[in-house]
Design a protein around this motif. Sequence first.
Motif, PDB file in Angstrom:
ATOM      1  N   LEU A   1       0.817  -1.216   0.000  1.00 23.16           N
ATOM      2  CA  LEU A   1       0.000   0.000   0.000  1.00 23.16           C
ATOM      3  C   LEU A   1       0.848   1.262   0.000  1.00 23.16           C
ATOM      4  N   GLN A   2       0.466   2.202  -0.853  1.00 24.85           N
ATOM      5  CA  GLN A   2       1.059   3.533  -0.879  1.00 24.85           C
ATOM      6  C   GLN A   2      -0.048   4.549  -0.597  1.00 24.85           C
ATOM      7  N   VAL A   3       0.240   5.520   0.256  1.00 24.21           N
ATOM      8  CA  VAL A   3      -0.715   6.576   0.589  1.00 24.21           C
ATOM      9  C   VAL A   3      -0.085   7.924   0.249  1.00 24.21           C
ATOM     10  N   ILE A   4      -0.807   8.732  -0.515  1.00 22.34           N
ATOM     11  CA  ILE A   4      -0.343  10.087  -0.860  1.00 22.34           C
ATOM     12  C   ILE A   4      -1.429  11.063  -0.409  1.00 22.34           C
ATOM     13  N   TRP A   5      -1.016  12.138   0.292  1.00 23.73           N
ATOM     14  CA  TRP A   5      -2.014  13.081   0.824  1.00 23.73           C
ATOM     15  C   TRP A   5      -1.443  14.496   0.823  1.00 23.73           C
ATOM     16  N   GLY A   6      -2.283  15.451   0.489  1.00 20.42           N
ATOM     17  CA  GLY A   6      -1.897  16.850   0.595  1.00 20.42           C
ATOM     18  C   GLY A   6      -2.043  17.324   2.030  1.00 20.42           C
ATOM     19  N   LYS A   7      -1.017  17.930   2.581  1.00 23.81           N
ATOM     20  CA  LYS A   7      -1.065  18.370   3.984  1.00 23.81           C
ATOM     21  C   LYS A   7      -2.142  19.422   4.232  1.00 23.81           C
ATOM     22  N   ASN A   8      -2.538  20.128   3.170  1.00 27.32           N
ATOM     23  CA  ASN A   8      -3.506  21.212   3.323  1.00 27.32           C
ATOM     24  C   ASN A   8      -4.895  20.833   2.806  1.00 27.32           C
ATOM     25  N   ASP A   9      -5.193  19.544   2.826  1.00 25.27           N
ATOM     26  CA  ASP A   9      -6.485  19.044   2.351  1.00 25.27           C
ATOM     27  C   ASP A   9      -7.612  19.553   3.253  1.00 25.27           C
ATOM     28  N   GLN A  10      -8.551  20.307   2.668  1.00 23.92           N
ATOM     29  CA  GLN A  10      -9.702  20.826   3.413  1.00 23.92           C
ATOM     30  C   GLN A  10     -10.943  19.957   3.233  1.00 23.92           C
ATOM     31  N   VAL A  11     -10.863  18.978   2.322  1.00 27.25           N
ATOM     32  CA  VAL A  11     -12.015  18.106   2.073  1.00 27.25           C
ATOM     33  C   VAL A  11     -11.954  16.873   2.970  1.00 27.25           C
ATOM     34  N   LEU A  12     -10.825  16.159   2.935  1.00 21.73           N
ATOM     35  CA  LEU A  12     -10.611  14.977   3.770  1.00 21.73           C
ATOM     36  C   LEU A  12      -9.291  15.165   4.505  1.00 21.73           C
ATOM     37  N   ASP A  13      -9.358  15.306   5.792  1.00 20.57           N
ATOM     38  CA  ASP A  13      -8.186  15.724   6.567  1.00 20.57           C
ATOM     39  C   ASP A  13      -7.024  14.737   6.456  1.00 20.57           C
ATOM     40  N   VAL A  14      -5.830  15.301   6.401  1.00 19.51           N
ATOM     41  CA  VAL A  14      -4.598  14.530   6.231  1.00 19.51           C
ATOM     42  C   VAL A  14      -4.361  13.564   7.393  1.00 19.51           C
ATOM     43  N   SER A  15      -5.045  13.744   8.503  1.00 17.80           N
ATOM     44  CA  SER A  15      -4.904  12.820   9.632  1.00 17.80           C
ATOM     45  C   SER A  15      -5.329  11.409   9.265  1.00 17.80           C
ATOM     46  N   GLY A  16      -6.081  11.276   8.163  1.00 13.63           N
ATOM     47  CA  GLY A  16      -6.471   9.951   7.693  1.00 13.63           C
ATOM     48  C   GLY A  16      -5.267   9.099   7.305  1.00 13.63           C
ATOM     49  N   ALA A  17      -4.169   9.741   6.904  1.00 15.14           N
ATOM     50  CA  ALA A  17      -2.963   9.000   6.504  1.00 15.14           C
ATOM     51  C   ALA A  17      -2.405   8.196   7.673  1.00 15.14           C
ATOM     52  N   SER A  18      -2.443   8.765   8.867  1.00 11.78           N
ATOM     53  CA  SER A  18      -1.924   8.063  10.044  1.00 11.78           C
ATOM     54  C   SER A  18      -2.822   6.878  10.411  1.00 11.78           C
ATOM     55  N   VAL A  19      -4.108   6.992  10.133  1.00 16.76           N
ATOM     56  CA  VAL A  19      -5.041   5.888  10.387  1.00 16.76           C
ATOM     57  C   VAL A  19      -4.665   4.684   9.530  1.00 16.76           C
ATOM     58  N   LEU A  20      -4.399   4.918   8.243  1.00 16.14           N
ATOM     59  CA  LEU A  20      -4.015   3.841   7.333  1.00 16.14           C
ATOM     60  C   LEU A  20      -2.643   3.269   7.693  1.00 16.14           C
ATOM     61  N   ALA A  21      -1.704   4.142   8.018  1.00 17.62           N
ATOM     62  CA  ALA A  21      -0.346   3.694   8.355  1.00 17.62           C
ATOM     63  C   ALA A  21      -0.357   2.795   9.589  1.00 17.62           C
ATOM     64  N   LYS A  22      -1.190   3.141  10.559  1.00 17.68           N
ATOM     65  CA  LYS A  22      -1.278   2.355  11.796  1.00 17.68           C
ATOM     66  C   LYS A  22      -1.948   1.009  11.545  1.00 17.68           C
ATOM     67  N   ALA A  23      -2.965   1.006  10.689  1.00 21.44           N
ATOM     68  CA  ALA A  23      -3.731  -0.220  10.435  1.00 21.44           C
ATOM     69  C   ALA A  23      -2.989  -1.188   9.525  1.00 21.44           C
ATOM     70  N   ILE A  24      -2.127  -0.643   8.635  1.00 22.90           N
ATOM     71  CA  ILE A  24      -1.454  -1.482   7.638  1.00 22.90           C
ATOM     72  C   ILE A  24       0.051  -1.248   7.736  1.00 22.90           C
ATOM     73  N   PRO A  25       0.728  -2.010   8.600  1.00 24.80           N
ATOM     74  CA  PRO A  25       2.188  -1.845   8.773  1.00 24.80           C
ATOM     75  C   PRO A  25       2.932  -2.052   7.448  1.00 24.80           C
ATOM     76  N   GLY A  26       3.961  -1.234   7.249  1.00 25.84           N
ATOM     77  CA  GLY A  26       4.743  -1.337   6.021  1.00 25.84           C
ATOM     78  C   GLY A  26       4.240  -0.436   4.912  1.00 25.84           C
ATOM     79  N   SER A  27       3.142   0.284   5.157  1.00 23.03           N
ATOM     80  CA  SER A  27       2.621   1.207   4.141  1.00 23.03           C
ATOM     81  C   SER A  27       3.612   2.328   3.889  1.00 23.03           C
ATOM     82  N   GLN A  28       3.672   2.764   2.638  1.00 25.74           N
ATOM     83  CA  GLN A  28       4.478   3.942   2.299  1.00 25.74           C
ATOM     84  C   GLN A  28       3.562   5.159   2.319  1.00 25.74           C
TER      85      GLN A  28
END
Length: 339
Positions: A270-297
């Motif tokens: 899994l690769q996750v790409i996110w804009g730090k200034n996302d006003q639609v879906l907050d960038v904090s979602g990236a940490s949710v995926l990273a925690k749930a799926i170890p080894g994610s980029q």
Amino acid sequence: MDLDVVNMFIIAGGTLAIPILAFVASFLLWPAALIKVYYWYWRRRLGMQVDYAEYEGYRFCYSHRGTPGTRPSVLLLHGFSAHKDMWLGVVKFLPKNMHLVCVDMPGHEGTTRSSAVDYSIEGQVKRIHQFVKSIGLNRKPFQLIGTSMGGNVAGVYASRHPSDLCGVTLICPAGLQYPTESKFVQRLRELEKAQDSDGIPLIPSTPEEMEEMLKLCSYVRFKIPKQILQGLVDVRIPNNDFYRECFMELVGEKSRHSLHENMHLISTPLQVIWGKNDQVLDVSGASVLAKAIPGSQVHLLDNCGHSVVMERPRKSAQLIMDFIIAQQNAAINSNKKLS
């Protein structure tokens, strides 16, 4: 001056004036048509061909370039109320010999518009799997990429059909429970309390609302002429009832947190790409995926909003290619160890 020479200049001037006047007239009177010509031109220049595929009477519209080769094929899923051409900026920076497929999501652009069940995330995953089978894309594992709504679909697809994929890239995906609420989600809560389904920021019906939507989705501030804003609205207005129906399905109980509920089932790299200034879906979602799926980029982009593929197309293409090459190298090394 010789009369024939004068006539030649008049004819030449008139010949040049016709396309210039036609362009000006299109810009002022038919900006929506000009926008369609713009996409046609870029598809043609980038070598993207439009085709159709059918599965039991359901028609998919997609664009594609190249043929399957040593590198995995790439399927790109766009976001809510967008279409396959939103990926053209990224396509420009991907290798020309790579097999690329951009499909219109269920109900969007040239793909069949049917019942609301197809617009739920589970419904869209089912349809995309049908599309994949209809064009034989899963004859060998491919790379799946999705942004926003398409990211939600891509993530759930990866949890359902891992053998189809060699990797999955989620760009600002919807469908998570975000530790921090975005400006957009806060606005949705206000609309929900007021029971107002007409004020959804992602479904503009005037140039002013379109401008506000672009500001919401993008960190970069573009000065867009009012005629172009009007053209963008004109293209969307005939579809607004569908967009509203689709949106209500996406934020309904079945789909709102689809990715969150299924992310623990993702075994594909899994690769996750996110804009730090996302006003639609907050960038904090990236940490949710990273925690749930170890080894994610995980890649967080500075000075970038929700529309990552439009704001940072070159960077997006580079990150995607780096990820694909890394997965290929890992597979080669794994095979060497086994042999």
